[in-house]
Design a protein around this motif. Structure first.
Motif, mmCIF file in Angstrom:
data_model
loop_
_atom_site.group_PDB
_atom_site.id
_atom_site.type_symbol
_atom_site.label_atom_id
_atom_site.label_comp_id
_atom_site.label_asym_id
_atom_site.label_seq_id
_atom_site.Cartn_x
_atom_site.Cartn_y
_atom_site.Cartn_z
ATOM 1 N N GLY A 35 0.798 -1.212 0.000
ATOM 2 C CA GLY A 35 0.000 0.000 0.000
ATOM 3 C C GLY A 35 0.832 1.265 0.000
ATOM 4 O O GLY A 35 0.310 2.364 0.200
ATOM 5 N N GLU A 36 2.147 1.120 -0.237
ATOM 6 C CA GLU A 36 3.042 2.277 -0.268
ATOM 7 C C GLU A 36 3.432 2.598 -1.712
ATOM 8 O O GLU A 36 3.245 1.778 -2.610
ATOM 9 N N ILE A 37 3.996 3.777 -1.906
ATOM 10 C CA ILE A 37 4.449 4.199 -3.229
ATOM 11 C C ILE A 37 5.919 3.834 -3.385
ATOM 12 O O ILE A 37 6.736 4.101 -2.502
ATOM 13 N N ILE A 38 6.246 3.213 -4.513
ATOM 14 C CA ILE A 38 7.593 2.712 -4.777
ATOM 15 C C ILE A 38 8.237 3.546 -5.886
ATOM 16 O O ILE A 38 7.565 3.913 -6.861
ATOM 17 N N HIS A 39 9.521 3.814 -5.738
ATOM 18 C CA HIS A 39 10.240 4.656 -6.699
ATOM 19 C C HIS A 39 11.491 3.932 -7.207
ATOM 20 O O HIS A 39 12.059 3.082 -6.516
ATOM 21 N N LEU A 40 11.917 4.325 -8.402
ATOM 22 C CA LEU A 40 13.158 3.802 -8.986
ATOM 23 C C LEU A 40 13.940 4.972 -9.546
ATOM 24 O O LEU A 40 13.408 5.782 -10.314
ATOM 25 N N SER A 41 15.214 5.080 -9.172
ATOM 26 C CA SER A 41 16.065 6.178 -9.639
ATOM 27 C C SER A 41 17.475 5.671 -9.915
ATOM 28 O O SER A 41 17.878 4.616 -9.433
ATOM 29 N N VAL A 42 18.202 6.457 -10.691
ATOM 30 C CA VAL A 42 19.623 6.214 -10.932
ATOM 31 C C VAL A 42 20.380 7.502 -10.608
ATOM 32 O O VAL A 42 19.778 8.564 -10.445
ATOM 33 N N LEU A 43 21.691 7.386 -10.514
ATOM 34 C CA LEU A 43 22.555 8.549 -10.322
ATOM 35 C C LEU A 43 23.105 8.932 -11.688
ATOM 36 O O LEU A 43 23.769 8.130 -12.343
ATOM 37 N N HIS A 44 22.799 10.144 -12.126
ATOM 38 C CA HIS A 44 23.181 10.592 -13.462
ATOM 39 C C HIS A 44 23.935 11.906 -13.345
ATOM 40 O O HIS A 44 23.368 12.919 -12.949
ATOM 41 N N HIS A 45 25.239 11.859 -13.636
ATOM 42 C CA HIS A 45 26.088 13.049 -13.515
ATOM 43 C C HIS A 45 25.969 13.685 -12.138
ATOM 44 O O HIS A 45 25.905 14.913 -11.999
ATOM 45 N N GLY A 46 25.934 12.833 -11.130
ATOM 46 C CA GLY A 46 25.938 13.315 -9.758
ATOM 47 C C GLY A 46 24.586 13.713 -9.208
ATOM 48 O O GLY A 46 24.479 14.087 -8.042
ATOM 49 N N SER A 47 23.531 13.651 -10.028
ATOM 50 C CA SER A 47 22.192 14.008 -9.582
ATOM 51 C C SER A 47 21.263 12.807 -9.677
ATOM 52 O O SER A 47 21.487 11.898 -10.490
ATOM 53 N N LEU A 48 20.221 12.807 -8.871
ATOM 54 C CA LEU A 48 19.224 11.753 -8.954
ATOM 55 C C LEU A 48 18.379 11.925 -10.206
ATOM 56 O O LEU A 48 17.882 13.030 -10.480
ATOM 57 N N LEU A 49 18.226 10.846 -10.948
ATOM 58 C CA LEU A 49 17.363 10.848 -12.133
ATOM 59 C C LEU A 49 16.242 9.857 -11.879
ATOM 60 O O LEU A 49 16.470 8.655 -11.764
ATOM 61 N N HIS A 50 15.025 10.372 -11.772
ATOM 62 C CA HIS A 50 13.873 9.533 -11.473
ATOM 63 C C HIS A 50 13.450 8.759 -12.721
ATOM 64 O O HIS A 50 13.346 9.320 -13.805
ATOM 65 N N LEU A 51 13.215 7.455 -12.568
ATOM 66 C CA LEU A 51 12.821 6.617 -13.692
ATOM 67 C C LEU A 51 11.365 6.180 -13.634
ATOM 68 O O LEU A 51 10.654 6.259 -14.636
ATOM 69 N N GLU A 52 10.928 5.690 -12.494
ATOM 70 C CA GLU A 52 9.600 5.090 -12.399
ATOM 71 C C GLU A 52 8.986 5.322 -11.023
ATOM 72 O O GLU A 52 9.702 5.449 -10.030
ATOM 73 N N ASP A 53 7.660 5.319 -10.988
ATOM 74 C CA ASP A 53 6.886 5.226 -9.746
ATOM 75 C C ASP A 53 5.912 4.075 -9.888
ATOM 76 O O ASP A 53 5.446 3.784 -11.004
ATOM 77 N N ALA A 54 5.576 3.431 -8.798
ATOM 78 C CA ALA A 54 4.503 2.443 -8.775
ATOM 79 C C ALA A 54 3.574 2.795 -7.627
ATOM 80 O O ALA A 54 4.012 2.911 -6.477
ATOM 81 N N HIS A 55 2.300 2.995 -7.937
ATOM 82 C CA HIS A 55 1.314 3.384 -6.937
ATOM 83 C C HIS A 55 0.424 2.196 -6.592
ATOM 84 O O HIS A 55 0.053 1.421 -7.465
#
Length: 259
Positions: A94-114
């Motif tokens: 029942g929680e929100i899930i996130h997927l990210s990578v590190l891109h040039h030193g910054s967080l790059l968000h890829l996906e959410d699952a609700h």
């Protein structure tokens, strides 16, 4: 040329769900450019199909970006496995899930699952704040990703970008970050206890491929009151999902190598 490309990327990064339209005046003000330079950048991106022009000189993201994103997905097949695992975990918890990578030193968000019903609003970042605006050390995902890097590389990043703080709980010294990253490496997961957003806690795990290389970080956002009650349970659920995803990725990569 590199400067122009960098500026074009900065312009595209301005477009968010809550600030979906931009004109030359707004871009110039936000990026400290002349209005003519901002206009030229917007027009060039429009001509390339990356933006679509609206009445009144406003622009929004174009279908060219969608085509590029589909090509990225086709050469990154592991994203499909990640989406399935994230969806299952969101449904389970029942929680929100996130997927990210590190891109040039910054967080790059890829996906959410609700989860069904969308999850509580407390479990997501405030509107308009992109993941790239969250200093990595302020988030569980960023810590999980930074922990996979040698300390000299992390130190170079923070010397170049600084250690921005978002809340009173944010890490704001290099020594504190080094200690925290060592802790993350030892236990295999990272916490963010209201370090990025008040009222929101996160747990994150690194996601590794066949060679042990960290591909991304998967995290779970939990409103603080529920986090205090269910911290161990949610951590165990996220770790299990991370282990399962890694097994799937390793099997898929082994199959590709055998072909």
């Amino acid at each position: 040329m590199l400067s122009t490309v960098s500026r074009a990327f900065e312009v595209l990064s301005l477009f968010t769900p809550d600030e979906s339209q931009w004109g030359a005046t707004g871009v110039a003000r936000r990026l400290d450019l002349s209005k003519s330079s901002a206009h030229d950048l917007l027009r060039s991106l429009w001509e390339l199909g990356m933006l679509e022009r609206q009445p009144g000189g406003q622009y929004h993201l174009g279908l060219g970006l969608l085509a590029l994103s589909q090509q990225v997905a086709s050469v990154q097949p592991w994203l499909g496995a990640a989406r399935r695992e994230m969806a299952a975990l969101a449904h389970q918890t029942g929680e929100i899930i996130h997927l990210s990578v590190l891109h040039h030193g910054s967080l790059l968000h890829l996906e959410d699952a609700h989860p069904p019903g969308g999850g509580e609003h407390l479990g997501v970042p405030p509107p308009g704040l992109a993941s790239a605006q969250v200093p990595p050390q302020c988030s569980a995902m960023g810590k999980a990703l930074l922990s996979a890097l040698p300390w000299p590389q992390v130190l170079e990043l923070i010397q170049r970008q600084g250690l921005g703080s978002l809340t009173v709980n944010s890490i704001n010294t290099a020594d504190e970050l080094q200690t925290e990253l060592q802790r993350v490496r030892e236990r295999g997961y990272a916490y963010d206890v209201e370090e990025a957003f008040p009222g929101v806690c996160c747990i994150a795990v690194p996601v590794r491929g066949a060679g042990g290389q960290v591909k991304a970080a998967m995290s779970m956002s939990v409103p603080s009151p529920r986090f205090a009650q269910l911290k161990q349970e949610r951590r165990a659920q996220l770790l299990e999902a991370g282990y399962h995803l890694e097994r799937v990725l390793n099997a898929e990569e082994a199959l590709l190598m055998a072909q």
